[in-house]
Design a protein around this motif. Structure first.
Motif, PDB file in Angstrom:
ATOM      1  N   UNK A 455       0.804  -1.210   0.000  1.00 26.90           N
ATOM      2  CA  UNK A 455       0.000   0.000   0.000  1.00 26.90           C
ATOM      3  C   UNK A 455       0.835   1.257   0.000  1.00 26.90           C
ATOM      4  N   UNK A 456       2.112   1.088   0.145  1.00 25.99           N
ATOM      5  CA  UNK A 456       2.972   2.253   0.044  1.00 25.99           C
ATOM      6  C   UNK A 456       3.104   3.036   1.329  1.00 25.99           C
ATOM      7  N   UNK A 457       2.162   2.899   2.244  1.00 23.66           N
ATOM      8  CA  UNK A 457       2.310   3.663   3.477  1.00 23.66           C
ATOM      9  C   UNK A 457       1.758   2.865   4.640  1.00 23.66           C
ATOM     10  N   UNK A 458       2.224   3.201   5.815  1.00 26.83           N
ATOM     11  CA  UNK A 458       1.749   2.483   6.981  1.00 26.83           C
ATOM     12  C   UNK A 458       0.498   3.116   7.566  1.00 26.83           C
ATOM     13  N   UNK A 459       0.165   4.302   7.104  1.00 25.52           N
ATOM     14  CA  UNK A 459      -0.988   4.997   7.684  1.00 25.52           C
ATOM     15  C   UNK A 459      -2.262   4.171   7.549  1.00 25.52           C
ATOM     16  N   UNK A 460      -2.425   3.602   6.356  1.00 24.82           N
ATOM     17  CA  UNK A 460      -3.626   2.797   6.132  1.00 24.82           C
ATOM     18  C   UNK A 460      -3.700   1.648   7.117  1.00 24.82           C
ATOM     19  N   UNK A 461      -2.550   1.067   7.381  1.00 24.02           N
ATOM     20  CA  UNK A 461      -2.524  -0.061   8.300  1.00 24.02           C
ATOM     21  C   UNK A 461      -2.914   0.377   9.700  1.00 24.02           C
ATOM     22  N   UNK A 462      -2.350   1.493  10.096  1.00 19.66           N
ATOM     23  CA  UNK A 462      -2.636   1.968  11.437  1.00 19.66           C
ATOM     24  C   UNK A 462      -4.118   2.300  11.567  1.00 19.66           C
ATOM     25  N   UNK A 463      -4.662   2.887  10.512  1.00 19.54           N
ATOM     26  CA  UNK A 463      -6.062   3.250  10.532  1.00 19.54           C
ATOM     27  C   UNK A 463      -6.927   1.996  10.682  1.00 19.54           C
ATOM     28  N   UNK A 464      -6.613   1.023   9.862  1.00 12.15           N
ATOM     29  CA  UNK A 464      -7.396  -0.205   9.901  1.00 12.15           C
ATOM     30  C   UNK A 464      -7.232  -0.886  11.263  1.00 12.15           C
ATOM     31  N   UNK A 465      -6.018  -0.839  11.771  1.00  8.23           N
ATOM     32  CA  UNK A 465      -5.797  -1.455  13.072  1.00  8.23           C
ATOM     33  C   UNK A 465      -6.633  -0.762  14.130  1.00  8.23           C
ATOM     34  N   UNK A 466      -6.691   0.553  14.071  1.00  7.37           N
ATOM     35  CA  UNK A 466      -7.447   1.256  15.105  1.00  7.37           C
ATOM     36  C   UNK A 466      -8.923   0.898  15.025  1.00  7.37           C
ATOM     37  N   UNK A 467      -9.414   0.697  13.804  1.00 10.16           N
ATOM     38  CA  UNK A 467     -10.823   0.310  13.676  1.00 10.16           C
ATOM     39  C   UNK A 467     -11.057  -1.063  14.292  1.00 10.16           C
ATOM     40  N   UNK A 468     -10.148  -1.965  13.989  1.00 16.38           N
ATOM     41  CA  UNK A 468     -10.320  -3.308  14.529  1.00 16.38           C
ATOM     42  C   UNK A 468     -10.166  -3.322  16.042  1.00 16.38           C
ATOM     43  N   UNK A 469      -9.216  -2.514  16.489  1.00 11.55           N
ATOM     44  CA  UNK A 469      -8.999  -2.441  17.929  1.00 11.55           C
ATOM     45  C   UNK A 469     -10.236  -1.888  18.616  1.00 11.55           C
ATOM     46  N   UNK A 470     -10.839  -0.884  17.997  1.00 11.29           N
ATOM     47  CA  UNK A 470     -12.039  -0.297  18.585  1.00 11.29           C
ATOM     48  C   UNK A 470     -13.127  -1.354  18.732  1.00 11.29           C
ATOM     49  N   UNK A 471     -13.332  -2.102  17.669  1.00  8.39           N
ATOM     50  CA  UNK A 471     -14.329  -3.167  17.725  1.00  8.39           C
ATOM     51  C   UNK A 471     -14.048  -4.133  18.861  1.00  8.39           C
ATOM     52  N   UNK A 472     -12.771  -4.481  18.943  1.00 10.34           N
ATOM     53  CA  UNK A 472     -12.394  -5.488  19.921  1.00 10.34           C
ATOM     54  C   UNK A 472     -12.546  -4.954  21.340  1.00 10.34           C
ATOM     55  N   UNK A 473     -12.120  -3.726  21.524  1.00  8.93           N
ATOM     56  CA  UNK A 473     -12.170  -3.162  22.872  1.00  8.93           C
ATOM     57  C   UNK A 473     -13.612  -2.959  23.336  1.00  8.93           C
ATOM     58  N   UNK A 474     -14.460  -2.528  22.422  1.00  6.40           N
ATOM     59  CA  UNK A 474     -15.841  -2.299  22.826  1.00  6.40           C
ATOM     60  C   UNK A 474     -16.559  -3.614  23.098  1.00  6.40           C
ATOM     61  N   UNK A 475     -16.103  -4.647  22.468  1.00  7.53           N
ATOM     62  CA  UNK A 475     -16.714  -5.946  22.736  1.00  7.53           C
ATOM     63  C   UNK A 475     -16.094  -6.651  23.921  1.00  7.53           C
ATOM     64  N   UNK A 476     -15.129  -6.008  24.529  1.00  7.34           N
ATOM     65  CA  UNK A 476     -14.379  -6.625  25.614  1.00  7.34           C
ATOM     66  C   UNK A 476     -15.093  -6.342  26.940  1.00  7.34           C
ATOM     67  N   UNK A 477     -15.897  -7.286  27.360  1.00  7.60           N
ATOM     68  CA  UNK A 477     -16.729  -7.042  28.542  1.00  7.60           C
ATOM     69  C   UNK A 477     -15.924  -7.079  29.829  1.00  7.60           C
ATOM     70  N   UNK A 478     -14.789  -7.707  29.792  1.00  2.00           N
ATOM     71  CA  UNK A 478     -14.010  -7.841  31.026  1.00  2.00           C
ATOM     72  C   UNK A 478     -13.045  -6.675  31.216  1.00  2.00           C
TER      73      UNK A 478
END
Lengths: 790, 164
Positions: A455-478
């Motif tokens: 993709x030429x840049x890491x920004x896209x990766x970081x962005x996607x990671x933050x989205x996935x992390x958000x999903x994961x954290x919000x679903x993290x009941x513990x």
């Protein structure tokens, strides 16, 4: 007569060579037809000697007769006086070399005359079958030897070489006969002296095709064994070497450096066989390591001439076997990674890597779920495999550093630097693409860097990671963030601290939420003034610093009073604890566990009830709470009460219908749907069969949709602005203008024209824009204000 | 009862009517965002009543600290995390800034004093009124010991105490 082993496509004949030979032979045939040798040749090779002027003979299409004919010819030569005297001279071992030369010369003349006669007489036939027969003869000879050798070695070698043994028995007779004739045949050939000159091509072809066959049997499909190349070379020493030696004669063998030639031929055939198997080698990577090492040895041995073709073959194999819609993205990434690893082992220069993987990179770039896939496997401990390991490598370098390596070199620049010679350019096959080799990180084959490089840049990766992390954290009941912190630290090593700051805040938010929650719960517990029925606090929350999170889905919703009181309790405590901060709930996000109890009086006046536990989203629970007040609700009424859209009410009530808590029916008049509670008996009947229905996916995907929408919203203002100034614009124009203007701001414009077209259509639907039939977009209001005057 | 109820003609009508539902919430895990409660005007929203809480959800207009031009809920320059590490303080005039931002502003004014230029008294970056910590809802900014600790080496501490 076909050879015993499976035929491979031979290296093609060169018909030109034969044509030239034929033409020459024809000319000479006329000249020499009166010579005694010609007469003899006619005698040996055919009957209709005087058929036409040149005395051309119809050649028999059978190589079996060749040995006897050769013997006759050899005997003719042997009986020739010049040969006799030559022999004599050798016996006397005279020092008088001049005399010997002369005799040699005269013998040579005779021999040449004979050869000329033979080839002149035989060449003319249609299929070059005379030469062809020699090829067959050589092949049969070599095969016979090979078979014998295989029989002798069958004790040592395992079954991989014995498969062909029971082919056809006809050949066995041939072989025995051939092996008997062998010695004499070689002598005849040696006397005739044809092999190095006239029979050069059939000889080489036979050599190559048999070698190819044998190596195919030895090598193909066998990746994980060490020393296969050694075995090939051993075979070459055992069979090819002595055979060539005896066919070609000792002088030519040394003069033409046949030992090296044979080694080259063997290596080349080895490469050819492996080249067909590149894809399997790649997918079997760690197991196929021995094969890969040997392949690179063979490649080196052939002077690297095959690199170019190798890379072409490899590319084609990847394209045809991997890059098609049937392959999962994760599979493609897996193969891509093993390709990188294989090539890292094979070619340290990284040049092949660039060329071979280019189509894969382009293809992955086109897939939408690539980044998500990569990040999942980066952070997934169980199924991550290669990438998870890669992230945990001890020598992990930050990406920027890896990319800047070249610039940071301490050595002063020198002017006599020259680029390394390209291994691919030697044959110039793909020279065009080599220029793309850019950064040293690609050369070094750092896998993560290669993946990010898609993709030429890491920004896209970081962005996607933050989205996935958000999903994961919000679903993290513990509120358990240990693993995420761990992953984040590892990612920070590679992607740099600054770019992951946002994610750090997110993780910290969840950590804080845990503390706040326990704090509030204990406070509520201690001054619980509600006395005996004071149930323990049930509300907790993931409290986010929304500026640092990806856009979360929002939707209007009003809580049922009983729920609201509980939630407000938490909000008020938070406001006390963190004054002056307060909470704003994102009401439809989160998850709820509730116990649903349906109860009624049966006919006898006894209370019967049915209890079930359900976990659902807050929106679902909120809807059901209204059924505490009343056992029947119309969808419209619910929509008004909860402020949800009626569509969403129906969708969510579908969940409760599936859970057999309520049942629905459509009213006769109008499109309202009526929901009422299911009776206890029905509910308990359905208990076992209640299937676990997944919540509609939309509820889970906390942020993806919202995120994209928001990204597009940014462009809306640009589009409206430019249309305001310029009136009407076509799609292309809008696209290019967005590219120019939005590039400088925080939001990069990285959409395709298609995506833009979809967005513009969306805006048209929202009646913000208008699209004229000739494809020009304009603002709606502007158009309307212009219209009335007309 | 709404009139629609009357149209029901299902056979198990009787049953349905006496079925009741009770819900016990075992756990309610929600998602919320926090805010300093500063509107886009930079002044505090004081009406902390329930209505506000409901409508607040749709209130997208986050205020911006005019010193760093970042949202109040964000982190000021030099801060890693928002929230506790980067509190918002109010002046008596009612204007809010990140603590770090206003401290830096006040410091720069002080230095300006020393070198002869600038105004004699510290002023609010927004309205140029004389700056004093506290604002209308004084318990807020200086209430927690945490904030006090941060304030020690700024001029703000005395102001904070006088406010409370």
């Amino acid at each position: 007569m076909a050879s015993a082993s499976t035929p491979l496509p031979l290296p093609p004949y060169n018909p030109q060579i034969y044509k030239r030979l034929i033409a020459r032979a024809n000319e000479r045939a006329k000249l020499i037809s009166e010579r005694p040798t010609s007469a003899f040749v006619r005698e040996v090779f055919g009957t209709n000697a005087n058929g036409n002027g040149g005395g051309v003979v119809v050649v028999e299409h059978d190589w079996h007769t060749l040995p006897s004919k050769l013997l006759k010819l050899a005997n003719y030569l042997r009986e020739h006086p010049s040969f006799q005297s030559l022999q004599q001279q050798q016996l006397e071992n005279a020092d008088n070399s001049n005399c010997g030369d002369k005799r040699m010369e005269s013998f040579d003349t005779v021999r040449r005359q004979l050869a000329a006669a033979v080839f002149a007489h035989t060449m003319k036939s249609k299929n070059n079958s005379f030469i062809d027969n020699f090829r067959r003869l050589f092949e049969a000879l070599l095969n016979a030897r090979q078979k014998k050798w295989r029989m002798e070695n069958s004790m040592m070698m395992d079954d991989s070489m014995g498969i062909e043994d029971n082919s056809n028995n006809d050949n066995n007779i041939d072989e025995e006969w051939l092996l008997q004739e062998e010695e004499q045949l070689y002598q005849s050939l040696a006397i005739s002296g044809w092999v190095p000159i006239q029979l050069r091509h059939p000889f080489r072809e036979a050599l190559q095709s048999v070698t190819m066959n044998v190596i195919q049997q030895l090598v193909a499909g066998n990746y994980d064994e060490e020393g296969i190349l050694d075995r090939v070379l051993q075979w070459k020493n055992d069979i090819l070497l002595p055979w060539t030696y005896s066919v070609i004669g000792p002088d030519t063998f040394i003069n033409e450096k046949w030992e090296a030639q044979l080694e080259y031929i063997a290596s080349e055939c080895f490469i050819h066989v492996r080249m067909k198997e590149l894809f399997d080698l790649t997918t079997d990577y760690p197991d196929s390591l021995p094969a890969i090492r040997e392949l690179s040895v063979a490649l080196e041995r052939t002077g690297r001439l095959w690199y170019a073709q190798l890379s072409v073959e490899w590319r084609n194999a990847l394209i045809s076997r991997l890059l098609h819609p049937g392959a999962e993205t994760s599979q493609i990434i897996e193969v891509y990674i093993s390709t990188i690893k294989v090539l890292r082992a094979m070619d340290p220069s990284g040049e092949l890597l660039q060329v071979v993987t280019q189509p894969v990179r382009e293809y992955l770039h086109g897939r939408t779920d690539t980044i998500r896939c990569i990040i999942t496997s980066l952070t997934d401990e169980e199924n991550g495999g290669e990438l998870y390991e890669e992230l945990r490598r001890h020598d992990a370098k930050p990406l920027e550093e890896a990319q800047l390596d070249e610039d940071d070199d301490d050595e002063p620049p020198t002017f006599d630097w020259e680029p390394l010679p390209s291994i691919l350019k030697r044959r110039g096959v793909i020279s065009g693409q080599v220029g793309r080799v850019a950064s040293s990180s690609r050369r070094s084959g750092d896998i993560l860097a290669m993946l990010v490089g898609i993709y030429g840049s890491k920004e896209l990766f970081v962005k996607e990671y933050s989205i996935m992390l958000a999903d994961k954290l919000l679903g993290n009941l513990e509120f358990d963030t240990d693993k995420d912190v761990h992953n984040l630290e590892l990612l920070k090593l590679r992607f740099g601290e600054a770019s992951l700051h946002q994610c750090e805040v997110m993780v910290k938010d969840i950590d804080d939420s845990k503390r706040i929650q326990s704090n509030i719960h204990s406070t509520l517990h201690t001054h619980d003034r509600r006395g005996d029925f004071g149930d323990p606090p049930v509300v907790d929350a993931a409290i986010v610093s929304h500026n640092f999170w990806p856009a979360l889905q929002r939707e209007e919703m009003k809580y049922h009073p009983t729920i609201k009181s509980k939630v407000d309790e938490f909000s008020i405590e938070y406001a006390k604890l963190k004054n002056p901060r307060r909470l704003i709930w994102m009401k439809q996000l989160g998850s709820v566990e509730i116990e649903v109890e349906a109860y009624e009086e049966d006919a006898d006046g006894n209370l019967v009830s049915h209890i079930k536990d359900v976990s659902c989203t807050p929106a679902h629970a909120n809807l059901l709470a209204y059924f505490e007040d009343r056992s029947e609700w119309a969808s419209k009424a619910l929509s008004i009460e909860t402020k949800m859209s009626e569509d969403m009410v129906r969708k969510r009530m579908g969940f409760w219908v599936n859970q057999r808590v309520v049942q629905s029916r459509r009213l006769r008049d109008g499109d309202d749907i009526m929901y009422n509670l299911v009776s206890v008996s029905e509910a308990s009947d359905a208990n076992d069969t209640s299937f676990q229905q997944d919540d509609d996916g939309q509820e889970h995907a906390v942020s993806i949709g919202a995120h994209e929408e928001e990204a597009m919203k940014v462009y809306e203002s640009y589009i409206i602005g430019m249309l305001k100034n310029l009136g009407q614009l076509p799609l292309d124009r809008i696209h290019s203008m967005l590219k120019t203007f939005v590039a400088g701001s925080d939001h990069m414009y990285d959409k395709t024209t298609q995506q833009l077209a979809v967005f513009l259509k969306q805006l048209c639907k929202e009646e913000k824009l208008e699209c004229s039939p000739d494809g020009l977009y304009q603002l709606v209001s502007q158009n309307e204000s212009r219209k009335p005057p007309r | 009862m709404p009139p629609t109820m009357i149209t029901t003609t299902s056979p198990n009508n009787n049953n349905r009517n006496n079925t009741k539902l009770k819900i016990k919430i075992k756990r309610w895990h929600g998602v919320a965002r926090w805010t300093w409660g500063v509107g886009s005007s930079g002044e505090r929203n004081n009406n902390n009543n329930d209505d506000d809480m409901d409508h607040g959800e749709m209130d997208d207009d986050d205020g911006i600290c005019i010193v760093c031009q970042g949202p109040y809920e964000g982190a000021a320059p030099g801060c890693k995390y928002p929230g506790d590490e980067c509190p918002v303080v109010w002046g008596r005039c009612g204007h809010a800034f990140h603590l770090q931002c206003v401290s830096a502003w006040l410091r720069s004014q002080e230095q300006g004093d020393a070198s002869g230029g600038g105004s004699a008294t510290p002023s609010c970056p927004t309205c140029r009124a004389e700056w004093e910590y506290g604002g209308s809802n004084s318990a807020a900014s200086s209430g927690s010991g945490n904030n006090g600790a941060v304030l020690t080496n700024t001029r703000g501490q005395s102001a904070g105490e006088s406010g409370s």
